[in-house]
Design a protein around this motif. Structure first.
Motif, PDB file in Angstrom:
ATOM      1  N   GLU A  61      -4.838  -6.974   3.382  1.00  0.00           N
ATOM      2  CA  GLU A  61      -4.772  -7.441   5.029  1.00  0.00           C
ATOM      3  C   GLU A  61      -6.373  -6.427   5.249  1.00  0.00           C
ATOM      4  O   GLU A  61      -6.697  -7.541   6.078  1.00  0.00           O
ATOM      5  CB  GLU A  61      -4.013  -5.558   5.912  1.00  0.00           C
ATOM      6  CG  GLU A  61      -2.640  -6.300   5.384  1.00  0.00           C
ATOM      7  CD  GLU A  61      -1.282  -5.594   5.861  1.00  0.00           C
ATOM      8  OE1 GLU A  61      -2.009  -3.990   6.897  1.00  0.00           O
ATOM      9  OE2 GLU A  61      -0.398  -5.150   5.037  1.00  0.00           O
ATOM     10  N   LYS A  62      -7.424  -5.802   4.948  1.00  0.00           N
ATOM     11  CA  LYS A  62      -8.468  -5.356   5.565  1.00  0.00           C
ATOM     12  C   LYS A  62      -9.642  -5.181   4.537  1.00  0.00           C
ATOM     13  O   LYS A  62     -10.740  -4.269   4.915  1.00  0.00           O
ATOM     14  CB  LYS A  62      -8.425  -4.012   6.569  1.00  0.00           C
ATOM     15  CG  LYS A  62      -7.673  -3.906   7.185  1.00  0.00           C
ATOM     16  CD  LYS A  62      -7.723  -3.002   7.893  1.00  0.00           C
ATOM     17  CE  LYS A  62      -6.358  -3.157   8.827  1.00  0.00           C
ATOM     18  NZ  LYS A  62      -5.956  -1.090  10.032  1.00  0.00           N
ATOM     19  N   PRO A  63      -9.287  -6.536   3.800  1.00  0.00           N
ATOM     20  CA  PRO A  63     -11.639  -6.516   3.092  1.00  0.00           C
ATOM     21  C   PRO A  63     -12.580  -6.687   4.534  1.00  0.00           C
ATOM     22  O   PRO A  63     -11.541  -7.216   5.711  1.00  0.00           O
ATOM     23  CB  PRO A  63     -11.545  -8.774   2.841  1.00  0.00           C
ATOM     24  CG  PRO A  63     -10.646  -9.308   3.718  1.00  0.00           C
ATOM     25  CD  PRO A  63      -9.420  -8.095   4.197  1.00  0.00           C
ATOM     26  N   SER A  64     -13.469  -5.823   4.042  1.00  0.00           N
ATOM     27  CA  SER A  64     -14.451  -5.598   5.273  1.00  0.00           C
ATOM     28  C   SER A  64     -15.633  -5.873   4.655  1.00  0.00           C
ATOM     29  O   SER A  64     -16.899  -5.678   5.998  1.00  0.00           O
ATOM     30  CB  SER A  64     -14.373  -4.024   5.173  1.00  0.00           C
ATOM     31  OG  SER A  64     -14.789  -3.698   4.276  1.00  0.00           O
ATOM     32  N   ASN A  65     -16.046  -6.979   4.244  1.00  0.00           N
ATOM     33  CA  ASN A  65     -17.756  -7.372   3.799  1.00  0.00           C
ATOM     34  C   ASN A  65     -17.731  -8.315   2.525  1.00  0.00           C
ATOM     35  O   ASN A  65     -16.761  -8.804   2.516  1.00  0.00           O
ATOM     36  CB  ASN A  65     -18.604  -6.241   3.046  1.00  0.00           C
ATOM     37  CG  ASN A  65     -17.871  -5.298   2.135  1.00  0.00           C
ATOM     38  OD1 ASN A  65     -17.704  -5.813   1.204  1.00  0.00           O
ATOM     39  ND2 ASN A  65     -17.619  -4.105   1.911  1.00  0.00           N
ATOM     40  N   GLN A  66     -18.833  -9.043   2.699  1.00  0.00           N
ATOM     41  CA  GLN A  66     -19.069 -10.329   1.538  1.00  0.00           C
ATOM     42  C   GLN A  66     -19.193  -9.891   0.771  1.00  0.00           C
ATOM     43  O   GLN A  66     -18.247 -11.224  -0.185  1.00  0.00           O
ATOM     44  CB  GLN A  66     -20.623 -10.571   2.067  1.00  0.00           C
ATOM     45  CG  GLN A  66     -20.901 -11.502   3.531  1.00  0.00           C
ATOM     46  CD  GLN A  66     -20.038 -12.308   3.700  1.00  0.00           C
ATOM     47  OE1 GLN A  66     -19.399 -13.159   3.065  1.00  0.00           O
ATOM     48  NE2 GLN A  66     -19.367 -12.169   5.007  1.00  0.00           N
ATOM     49  N   ASN A  67     -19.781  -8.561   0.215  1.00  0.00           N
ATOM     50  CA  ASN A  67     -18.986  -8.130  -1.402  1.00  0.00           C
ATOM     51  C   ASN A  67     -18.104  -8.491  -1.861  1.00  0.00           C
ATOM     52  O   ASN A  67     -17.252  -9.001  -2.489  1.00  0.00           O
ATOM     53  CB  ASN A  67     -19.355  -7.188  -1.752  1.00  0.00           C
ATOM     54  CG  ASN A  67     -21.189  -6.874  -1.889  1.00  0.00           C
ATOM     55  OD1 ASN A  67     -21.033  -8.286  -2.296  1.00  0.00           O
ATOM     56  ND2 ASN A  67     -21.914  -5.435  -1.642  1.00  0.00           N
ATOM     57  N   ASP A  68     -16.775  -8.108  -0.356  1.00  0.00           N
ATOM     58  CA  ASP A  68     -15.209  -8.389  -0.842  1.00  0.00           C
ATOM     59  C   ASP A  68     -14.917  -9.099  -0.941  1.00  0.00           C
ATOM     60  O   ASP A  68     -13.899  -9.360  -1.321  1.00  0.00           O
ATOM     61  CB  ASP A  68     -14.588  -7.035   0.225  1.00  0.00           C
ATOM     62  CG  ASP A  68     -14.105  -5.489   0.575  1.00  0.00           C
ATOM     63  OD1 ASP A  68     -15.162  -5.248  -0.513  1.00  0.00           O
ATOM     64  OD2 ASP A  68     -14.426  -5.499   2.222  1.00  0.00           O
ATOM     65  N   LYS A  69     -15.321 -10.317   0.020  1.00  0.00           N
ATOM     66  CA  LYS A  69     -14.962 -11.332   0.164  1.00  0.00           C
ATOM     67  C   LYS A  69     -15.624 -11.992  -1.215  1.00  0.00           C
ATOM     68  O   LYS A  69     -14.738 -12.770  -2.162  1.00  0.00           O
ATOM     69  CB  LYS A  69     -15.752 -12.406   0.907  1.00  0.00           C
ATOM     70  CG  LYS A  69     -15.797 -13.509   1.191  1.00  0.00           C
ATOM     71  CD  LYS A  69     -16.070 -14.432   2.420  1.00  0.00           C
ATOM     72  CE  LYS A  69     -16.127 -15.797   2.594  1.00  0.00           C
ATOM     73  NZ  LYS A  69     -16.366 -16.412   3.716  1.00  0.00           N
ATOM     74  N   SER A  70     -16.091 -12.521  -1.968  1.00  0.00           N
ATOM     75  CA  SER A  70     -16.610 -12.418  -3.462  1.00  0.00           C
ATOM     76  C   SER A  70     -16.156 -12.260  -4.014  1.00  0.00           C
ATOM     77  O   SER A  70     -15.075 -12.940  -5.737  1.00  0.00           O
ATOM     78  CB  SER A  70     -18.610 -12.642  -3.486  1.00  0.00           C
ATOM     79  OG  SER A  70     -18.610 -11.583  -3.647  1.00  0.00           O
TER      80      SER A  70
END
Length: 298
Positions: A61-70
């Motif tokens: 529910e709570k990814p928090s940055n661009q590293n999480d996204k990729s």
């Protein structure tokens, strides 16, 4: 449970959930996706095969940055390929937050082709942790309080994030939120004594409260002022039906929304053995909820 579901033509998915970033269940989750995506995929796949699950739902529910996204995109693509290689192919779904604050860290365009459905958790817009009281899951924006709603979340998912509408499942809550210290929407309340409450418990309070219907938001709420002020935001069969009608009628580029997701079944109230909210959903989608059987040994 899985055998019974399969006997009735129902699929059962394994849920891998990281609902919050600040609780014990999510410690190390982002780091795991970064370092061991193949291993995590293997573990989920092997568990499904060993215990006859039909697929996996990933709830972050709570990814928090661009590293999480990729890293999340990479993991979903790895897992999807593994699940689809099974015979028969296994299902992959996501449960995701409704708006940009966390949604900006999910690359919907990159992962849409790798998942079967995306569950949008369109509830919790106002909760015991909010600054002001408000509706838990309004269908539409309502006056002077919030522009967050189911409709706004659908527009964000389909128009801003480019989620295919035919893969979008709309979440409905079988719970409400009790706000202590107020009986007015959009006001401060006592956070320490406010809490989520299942519909089964809220139903038992209705006769002791004043029931209101917000015709803009298309949801009910209760107020109570005998031994202190209370406001309860929740969904009932009328508001659930309104959301089902919305799903049935909403068209985006001539495509219809996929359906509904429920959080969660055990919170329903039963009338003469029939679940009230599930029955409203069944009737809206031309199915009928079966009465609950009670064992004589109970």
């Amino acid at each position: 449970l899985i055998d019974l579901a399969h006997q009735n033509g129902v699929k059962v998915l394994l849920s891998a959930s990281c609902g919050q970033t600040n609780n014990d269940i999510c410690i190390g989750f982002p780091e795991m996706l970064a370092a061991y995506p193949e291993r995590f995929s293997d573990e989920l796949y092997n568990y499904c095969i060993a215990y006859h699950y039909d697929g996996v739902d990933i709830n972050w529910e709570k990814p928090s940055n661009q590293n999480d996204k990729s890293n999340f995109t990479n993991f979903i693509q790895i897992l999807s390929k593994q699940l689809r290689a099974a015979n028969p192919p296994l299902v992959l779904t996501l449960s995701v937050p409704p708006f940009k604050y966390y949604g900006q860290y999910i690359d919907y365009k990159a992962i849409a082709g790798f998942v079967d459905y995306i569950n949008v958790e369109v509830y919790g817009f106002h909760s015991e942790t909010s600054a002001l009281s408000g509706h838990n899951s309004p269908l539409y924006p309502y006056e002077n309080v919030s522009d967050e709603s189911v409709d706004e979340a659908v527009n964000y998912a389909t128009q801003t994030s480019n989620v295919p509408p035919e893969k979008l499942l709309i979440g409905v809550p079988f719970y409400g939120v009790e706000f202590e210290g107020t009986e007015t929407l959009g006001t401060s309340f006592e956070n320490d004594y406010s809490y989520p409450n299942p519909y089964s418990s809220i139903f038992d309070e209705i006769d002791f409260c004043i029931k209101h219907w917000d015709d803009k938001a298309k949801v009910p709420y209760l107020t109570y002022d005998l031994d202190g002020l209370w406001l309860t935001s929740y969904d009932d069969p009328q508001s659930i039906k309104a959301k089902c009608d919305y799903i049935n009628s909403k068209k985006i580029n001539s495509k219809q929304l996929a359906g509904i997701m429920i959080w969660e079944l055990t919170q329903d109230h039963y009338t003469n053995g029939t679940p009230d909210l599930l029955q409203a959903i069944g009737e809206s989608f031309k199915a009928i909820a079966k009465p609950k059987s009670v064992s004589k040994t109970q």
